[in-house]
Design an enzyme around this catalytic site. Sequence first.
Site, mmCIF file in Angstrom:
data_model
loop_
_atom_site.group_PDB
_atom_site.id
_atom_site.type_symbol
_atom_site.label_atom_id
_atom_site.label_comp_id
_atom_site.label_asym_id
_atom_site.label_seq_id
_atom_site.Cartn_x
_atom_site.Cartn_y
_atom_site.Cartn_z
ATOM 1 N N HIS A 38 -9.533 1.617 4.762
ATOM 2 C CA HIS A 38 -8.279 1.813 5.506
ATOM 3 C C HIS A 38 -8.525 2.817 6.640
ATOM 4 O O HIS A 38 -9.275 3.778 6.476
ATOM 5 C CB HIS A 38 -7.181 2.319 4.562
ATOM 6 C CG HIS A 38 -5.831 2.264 5.199
ATOM 7 N ND1 HIS A 38 -5.412 3.192 6.126
ATOM 8 C CD2 HIS A 38 -4.816 1.365 5.076
ATOM 9 C CE1 HIS A 38 -4.194 2.860 6.547
ATOM 10 N NE2 HIS A 38 -3.813 1.758 5.920
ATOM 11 N N ASN B 291 0.877 -1.180 0.000
ATOM 12 C CA ASN B 291 0.000 0.000 0.000
ATOM 13 C C ASN B 291 0.909 1.223 0.000
ATOM 14 O O ASN B 291 1.498 1.551 1.025
ATOM 15 C CB ASN B 291 -0.889 -0.035 1.251
ATOM 16 C CG ASN B 291 -1.687 1.245 1.425
ATOM 17 O OD1 ASN B 291 -1.790 2.054 0.497
ATOM 18 N ND2 ASN B 291 -2.255 1.417 2.616
ATOM 19 N N TRP B 292 1.006 1.850 -1.160
ATOM 20 C CA TRP B 292 1.921 2.990 -1.279
ATOM 21 C C TRP B 292 1.346 4.255 -0.657
ATOM 22 O O TRP B 292 2.038 5.249 -0.545
ATOM 23 C CB TRP B 292 2.284 3.221 -2.754
ATOM 24 C CG TRP B 292 3.408 2.341 -3.233
ATOM 25 C CD1 TRP B 292 3.929 1.246 -2.594
ATOM 26 C CD2 TRP B 292 4.169 2.488 -4.440
ATOM 27 N NE1 TRP B 292 4.961 0.712 -3.318
ATOM 28 C CE2 TRP B 292 5.132 1.448 -4.466
ATOM 29 C CE3 TRP B 292 4.127 3.387 -5.516
ATOM 30 C CZ2 TRP B 292 6.045 1.296 -5.522
ATOM 31 C CZ3 TRP B 292 5.027 3.225 -6.557
ATOM 32 C CH2 TRP B 292 5.979 2.196 -6.555
ATOM 33 N N GLU C 284 -6.845 5.171 7.716
ATOM 34 C CA GLU C 284 -6.542 6.572 7.402
ATOM 35 C C GLU C 284 -7.726 7.226 6.697
ATOM 36 O O GLU C 284 -7.989 8.415 6.891
ATOM 37 C CB GLU C 284 -5.255 6.644 6.563
ATOM 38 C CG GLU C 284 -4.042 6.353 7.439
ATOM 39 C CD GLU C 284 -2.858 5.744 6.728
ATOM 40 O OE1 GLU C 284 -2.802 5.753 5.483
ATOM 41 O OE2 GLU C 284 -1.967 5.223 7.439
ATOM 42 N N GLU D 56 -5.545 -4.355 10.775
ATOM 43 C CA GLU D 56 -4.454 -3.409 10.985
ATOM 44 C C GLU D 56 -4.697 -2.615 12.267
ATOM 45 O O GLU D 56 -5.473 -1.646 12.264
ATOM 46 C CB GLU D 56 -4.365 -2.426 9.815
ATOM 47 C CG GLU D 56 -4.099 -3.090 8.483
ATOM 48 C CD GLU D 56 -3.521 -2.100 7.479
ATOM 49 O OE1 GLU D 56 -2.409 -2.339 7.013
ATOM 50 O OE2 GLU D 56 -4.173 -1.089 7.197
ATOM 51 N N SER E 65 3.365 -1.985 10.337
ATOM 52 C CA SER E 65 4.812 -2.097 10.577
ATOM 53 C C SER E 65 5.376 -3.471 10.251
ATOM 54 O O SER E 65 6.361 -3.905 10.854
ATOM 55 C CB SER E 65 5.169 -1.692 12.018
ATOM 56 O OG SER E 65 4.846 -0.331 12.240
ATOM 57 N N GLY F 150 2.713 -1.120 4.270
ATOM 58 C CA GLY F 150 2.813 0.277 3.854
ATOM 59 C C GLY F 150 4.248 0.658 3.545
ATOM 60 O O GLY F 150 4.766 0.403 2.459
ATOM 61 N N GLY F 151 4.918 1.256 4.538
ATOM 62 C CA GLY F 151 6.256 1.812 4.341
ATOM 63 C C GLY F 151 7.227 0.860 3.661
ATOM 64 O O GLY F 151 7.979 1.261 2.762
HETATM 65 P P1 PGA Z 1 2.819 0.369 7.555
HETATM 66 O O1 PGA Z 1 1.350 0.612 6.954
HETATM 67 O O2 PGA Z 1 3.291 -0.962 7.011
HETATM 68 O O3 PGA Z 1 3.629 1.523 7.052
HETATM 69 O O4 PGA Z 1 2.694 0.356 9.041
HETATM 70 C C1 PGA Z 1 0.447 -0.444 6.797
HETATM 71 C C2 PGA Z 1 -0.861 0.094 6.267
HETATM 72 O O5 PGA Z 1 -1.337 1.129 6.753
HETATM 73 O O6 PGA Z 1 -1.455 -0.504 5.349
#
Ligand code: PGA
Length: 250
Positions: A94, A11-12, A96, A164, A209, A230-231
């Site tokens: 998500h 997930n960019w 966010e 998550e 993470s 993500g990251g």
């Molecule tokens: P992260 O993000 O791996 O940077 O913690 C995961 C996500 O929000 O999908």
Amino acid sequence: MAERRKFIAGNWKMHGLGSSVSEIGPIAAAADALDGVDVALCVPATLIHRAAKAAPTLSIGAQDCHQEDAGAHTGCISAAMLAEVGASLTIVGHSERRQDQHESDADIKAKAEAARAAGLSVILCCGETEAERDAGQAVSRVTDQIAASMPDGAAADWLTIAYEPIWAIGTGRVPGTDDVAEMHSAIRAKLRDLIGDEAEGIRILYGGSMNGGNAAELLAVGDVDGGLVGGASLSADKFVPIIEAAAKAS
Ligand code: PGA
């Protein structure tokens, strides 16, 4: 128990200009070379077309879609539009977006159904805040989210769940494997309540993470069928080791 292939999805988020597309070739090459793992990359909508062209064998996804087919929704993108430019899946719900765009469980259910109607697979996200976990409400919060956002016609060939914990996203903090096991098994049980036997085939990803150092341990937990990353999905150097860990875990 149903055979569930491991699934690693990147997930960019709001990262990536055209120059980032060069990361996708090596990711696709690793995914092609490894057995036993499905790989997808959910890029910004602006990169879907280029990503799909750069890596025709890789599943390219979006990160959200609007719940309606078309209409007066300035700035929004429909599932059919995403499919037309090369997406084969989308994330919905998500945390966010739940926070920043105030998306409700009902919105997320509608988005998942719209995505399905346009031929997209769906990764539906859920997760608790740190305060909810501290209050002992993590499992009830997450299973309530699943119940309220479960799309009609949910089936393993197009729906994936991503658990998550919000406090683990982008923080470097990861829950203990006992907590991950408890939550994934509670999600599986809730899916059984909601959709019966179909629940056995639905993949439940862990997200928050995940990286090359902790992926193997997380992917070995019961009912963890992959990861939403993500990251560590932003570069091939960081993402490929996670794909490799998933291939080994399968
Ligand atoms: P992260 O993000 O791996 O940077 O913690 C995961 C996500 O929000 O999908």
